[in-house]
Design a protein around this motif. Structure first.
Motif, short mmCIF file in Angstrom:
data_model
loop_
_atom_site.label_atom_id
_atom_site.label_comp_id
_atom_site.label_asym_id
_atom_site.label_seq_id
_atom_site.Cartn_x
_atom_site.Cartn_y
_atom_site.Cartn_z
N HIS A 92 38.72 37.84 29.72
CA HIS A 92 39.85 39.01 29.69
C HIS A 92 40.61 38.73 31.20
CE1 HIS A 92 41.63 42.77 29.64
NE2 HIS A 92 41.43 43.01 28.48
N PRO A 93 42.12 39.02 30.85
CA PRO A 93 42.72 38.49 31.97
C PRO A 93 42.68 39.95 33.07
CG PRO A 93 44.21 39.54 30.31
CD PRO A 93 42.81 39.31 29.62
N ALA A 94 42.31 41.10 32.90
CA ALA A 94 42.57 42.12 33.97
C ALA A 94 41.41 41.71 35.25
CB ALA A 94 42.01 43.29 33.13
N ASP A 95 40.29 41.08 34.84
CA ASP A 95 39.54 40.85 36.11
C ASP A 95 39.50 39.46 36.38
OD1 ASP A 95 37.49 40.98 37.97
OD2 ASP A 95 35.90 41.24 36.57
N GLU A 96 40.06 38.99 37.61
CA GLU A 96 40.22 37.73 38.01
C GLU A 96 39.04 37.45 39.14
OE1 GLU A 96 43.92 36.72 39.77
OE2 GLU A 96 45.01 36.48 37.78
N VAL A 97 38.55 36.30 38.83
CA VAL A 97 37.27 35.94 39.84
C VAL A 97 37.74 35.58 41.07
CG1 VAL A 97 37.26 33.18 39.40
CG2 VAL A 97 35.22 34.61 39.83
N ASP A 98 37.25 36.16 42.16
CA ASP A 98 37.87 35.94 43.74
C ASP A 98 37.94 34.54 44.16
OD1 ASP A 98 38.28 38.74 43.57
OD2 ASP A 98 36.07 38.78 44.55
N SER A 99 36.91 33.72 43.71
CA SER A 99 37.01 32.39 44.17
C SER A 99 36.09 31.56 43.24
CB SER A 99 36.43 32.16 45.77
OG SER A 99 35.30 32.48 45.63
N MET A 100 36.08 30.14 43.07
CA MET A 100 35.56 29.41 42.10
C MET A 100 35.26 28.07 42.72
SD MET A 100 36.78 29.28 38.19
CE MET A 100 35.67 28.38 36.89
N LEU A 101 33.84 27.50 42.21
CA LEU A 101 33.87 25.98 42.38
C LEU A 101 33.75 25.42 40.98
CD1 LEU A 101 33.10 23.78 44.28
CD2 LEU A 101 30.50 24.49 44.10
N THR A 118 35.81 46.27 27.22
CA THR A 118 34.74 47.10 26.71
C THR A 118 33.73 47.46 27.61
OG1 THR A 118 33.56 44.60 26.69
CG2 THR A 118 34.81 44.99 24.61
N PRO A 119 32.93 48.31 27.10
CA PRO A 119 31.71 48.95 28.39
C PRO A 119 31.08 47.97 28.97
CG PRO A 119 32.05 50.28 25.92
CD PRO A 119 32.93 48.94 25.84
N GLU A 120 30.79 46.69 28.00
CA GLU A 120 29.99 45.77 28.73
C GLU A 120 30.53 44.84 29.66
OE1 GLU A 120 30.26 46.39 25.52
OE2 GLU A 120 28.46 47.46 25.27
N ARG A 121 31.97 45.13 29.82
CA ARG A 121 32.99 44.39 30.83
C ARG A 121 33.55 45.30 31.81
NH1 ARG A 121 37.00 41.68 26.50
NH2 ARG A 121 36.11 39.47 26.27
N GLU A 122 33.48 46.47 31.71
CA GLU A 122 34.17 47.38 32.59
C GLU A 122 33.32 47.52 33.84
OE1 GLU A 122 34.11 51.31 31.13
OE2 GLU A 122 35.67 51.82 32.60
N TRP A 123 32.23 47.49 33.65
CA TRP A 123 31.07 48.09 34.82
C TRP A 123 30.86 47.07 36.00
CZ3 TRP A 123 26.42 45.46 35.71
CH2 TRP A 123 26.06 44.68 34.63
N TRP A 124 31.41 45.81 35.79
CA TRP A 124 31.19 44.71 36.69
C TRP A 124 32.30 43.96 37.16
CZ3 TRP A 124 31.25 39.51 34.93
CH2 TRP A 124 31.34 39.03 33.60
N ASP A 125 32.63 43.60 38.29
CA ASP A 125 33.81 43.14 38.90
C ASP A 125 33.51 41.68 39.40
OD1 ASP A 125 36.33 42.71 39.95
OD2 ASP A 125 35.47 43.29 42.26
N LEU A 126 33.98 40.67 38.61
CA LEU A 126 33.88 39.19 38.77
C LEU A 126 34.13 38.88 40.49
CD1 LEU A 126 35.62 37.36 36.03
CD2 LEU A 126 33.38 36.80 36.91
N ASN A 127 33.10 38.32 41.03
CA ASN A 127 33.23 37.79 42.38
C ASN A 127 33.50 36.36 42.60
OD1 ASN A 127 31.26 37.00 44.90
ND2 ASN A 127 32.89 38.34 45.50
N TYR A 128 32.56 35.56 41.88
CA TYR A 128 32.67 34.11 41.95
C TYR A 128 31.92 33.45 40.66
CZ TYR A 128 30.75 29.52 44.03
OH TYR A 128 30.39 28.49 44.34
N TYR A 129 32.64 32.35 40.32
CA TYR A 129 32.11 31.45 39.31
C TYR A 129 31.68 29.96 39.98
CZ TYR A 129 34.33 33.89 35.26
OH TYR A 129 34.65 34.65 34.22
N HIS A 130 30.40 29.41 39.63
CA HIS A 130 30.41 28.14 39.76
C HIS A 130 30.12 27.38 38.37
CE1 HIS A 130 27.85 24.41 41.32
NE2 HIS A 130 29.19 24.12 41.04
#
Ligand SMILES: [Zn+2]
Length: 544
Positions: free
Chosen positions: A173-182, A37-49
């Motif tokens: 959504h599977p297209a954007d994987e987070v780069d690392s995660m805690l 969606t437009p609300e997903r497309e504009w940002w790239d996941l970097n990190y989750y805690h």
């Protein structure tokens, strides 16, 4: 089959497909879940805690997810998913509370701060509630709340299909994987939590204990998991292609001795799959096998196991050939996904064959490595009775729709057929390893995978993939001898553009022909023992 019956068969096939697709209703919720969606497309996941406390007595959870992302495009609304009955308490950016518009599981969060392209930003989401209980894990997932034989809580998440947002707020959504995660999970202090990656720290506070697990590699959101119970741990070091790999095992206290014996398959698996697919893709995060209160799942670097410490699939051989009892299905299959699912991940679940076809095929390659090529191929052929050939393997895009279950057994047979076409086992192994290095830690489309195989095989396989992935009929080789020296052949029951070489056995002799859907002739001595190589997943019909 003559032309009119063929046309009729094709027509019936298309009608069947269109009817069943028409019956499959997709909703706006499917689009919100399954599309970029437009609300997903504009940002790239970097990190989750993800920090969550689990309360077994009330079957509830409460926590936060800190979402760090990089701005790719100017936009001020961000989509985060969380499924009911869980609820978001609040979302904040730079300490400021944010406004949320909710539509089903989708939460549209307005960001007053200007989102500057290239910058990194964070949103902290607090949430709580009683997550959906798994009905039939891992297929109908959620949280499983069980007790072990000693009466201790035994809890686990499983959410492929239903989505990570069934228990935590995520970009589902599977297209954007987070780069690392805690992953920080707080549990009653007599229990342990096992998640993905490495255990970096534990903290005890009053009656609770928090386990901090860090994943240093990109991870698909459906792979993130919790496993809570009265675990005991043992480990081994594996000397692999990238050095020493930590292999860690977590099992229920009473199963330790059984596990030490059964989990020997894990080391054998690693040896066979590094040979076929290249280095295990997550050395930094270790490999783990974790007992779970359900059959099992390919959670990245914490593969879950519930096959009852026995060989086969719940003690049975899926191939009916005997070879399926030579290994523990869950250890081999779910670990195979570390290469195809976790290393190479689909961008859209419609392309789930990239996960399941290759992993189904990996079972036979395990046998091939230890028992020889014929053992592996016999296993693949044995699974053919489980193929439906009713619907295409590739599903509908952008609506969270997976294709037919043929992605498993037919998928394995398609790849075994490809190996025959390539007709060079070292080259074939190079292609399998090449896929894992070319698409290392990436999300991909089916086109990328198909093009790579065609290019490396040096054969245009586009009609092959169209036939086997986007259609459901099985090609039939029609043939006859028009005289003692003239062999006539063509492909039927397939798309008109279909072309694929195939090997014929003529007594001791093997002959390769290159049929299309048009009748072709070659000079060949008449032979009544003529058969088509059994490893091609095709039919054959002598028409005169
Ligand atoms: Zn699988």
């Amino acid at each position: 089959m003559n032309l009119s019956t063929k046309l009729f068969a094709t027509l019936v096939f298309f009608l069947t497909v269109s009817i069943s697709y028409a019956q499959e209703k997709f909703t706006r919720a499917d689009t919100l879940r399954g599309s970029i969606t437009p609300e997903r497309e504009w940002w790239d996941l970097n990190y989750y805690h993800l920090a969550v406390e689990v309360f077994p007595e009330t079957k509830s959870i409460k926590g936060t997810n800190t979402v760090r992302y990089q701005v790719k495009k100017a936009h001020q609304v961000l989509q985060i998913d969380l499924q009911e009955p869980l609820r978001i308490i609040e979302a904040k950016q730079d300490g400021q509370k944010l406004e949320i518009q909710k539509e089903g599981a989708a939460h549209f969060i307005s960001l007053p701060k200007k989102q500057v392209v290239g910058s990194f930003e964070e949103v902290i989401i607090s949430y709580e509630g009683q997550p959906k209980e798994a009905v039939r894990p891992p297929w109908d997932g959620g949280i499983t709340w069980q007790k072990d034989e000693n009466g201790n809580h035994f809890i686990a998440s499983s959410n492929q299909g239903i989505g990570s947002s069934i228990w935590w707020p995520s970009k589902d959504h599977p297209a954007d994987e987070v780069d690392s995660m805690l992953i920080s999970i707080t549990v009653p202090k007599n229990l342990m939590n096992i998640s993905n990656g490495r255990l970096v720290k534990t903290e005890t506070k009053g009656q609770t204990k928090t386990y901090h697990w860090f994943v240093s590699n990109p991870i698909n959101d459906y792979g993130v998991n919790i496993n809570i119970g009265d675990y005991v741990h043992f480990s081994e070091k594996y000397q692999g292609e990238k050095g020493l790999l930590d292999m860690e095992y977590y099992v229920m206290r009473d199963n330790l001795e059984k596990a030490k014996k059964q989990f020997m398959d894990a080391g054998r698996m690693m040896e066979a799959f590094e040979h076929w697919f290249g280095p295990y893709p997550f050395y930094e995060d270790s490999y783990k096998l974790v007992e779970a209160p359900y059959l099992g799942m390919e959670h990245q670097s914490s593969v879950t196991y519930g096959n009852g410490y026995q060989n086969g699939y719940r003690g049975t051989d899926l191939s009916g050939t005997g070879w399926g009892m030579k290994f523990d299905f869950i250890i081999i299959h779910e670990s195979g996904h570390e290469w195809f699912a976790n290393n190479i991940t689909y961008k859209d679940v419609a392309d789930m064959w990239i996960h399941e076809s290759f992993t189904n095929y990996s079972e036979s390659l395990y046998l091939d490595y230890f028992y020889g090529k014929e053992a592996g191929q016999e296993y693949v052929r044995g699974t053919r009775t489980r193929i439906d050939n009713k619907l295409p393997i590739i599903g509908r895009y952008s609506v969270n729709s997976r294709g037919s279950g043929d992605m498993y057994y037919k998928g394995g047979n398609i790849l075994n057929t490809l190996r025959e076409i390539v007709n060079d086992d070292e080259k074939w192994r190079k292609i399998l390893r090449g896929l894992n290095s070319e698409f290392y830690h990436q999300t991909v489309t089916t086109a990328q995978v198909e093009d790579y195989i065609s290019q490396e095989a040096g054969i245009d396989l586009s009609s092959f993939f169209d036939q086997y992935l986007r259609n459901s009929t099985v090609p039939i080789l029609e043939y006859f001898f028009s005289d003692d020296q003239t062999f006539n052949f063509r492909w039927a029951n397939c798309i008109t553009s279909f072309e694929m070489p195939v090997d014929l056995n003529l007594g001791e002799k093997k002959v390769r022909i290159e049929p299309t859907t048009k009748w072709t002739q070659v000079t060949l001595e008449k032979n009544s023992d003529l058969t088509v190589d059994v490893d091609y997943y095709v039919g054959s019909l002598k028409v005169r």
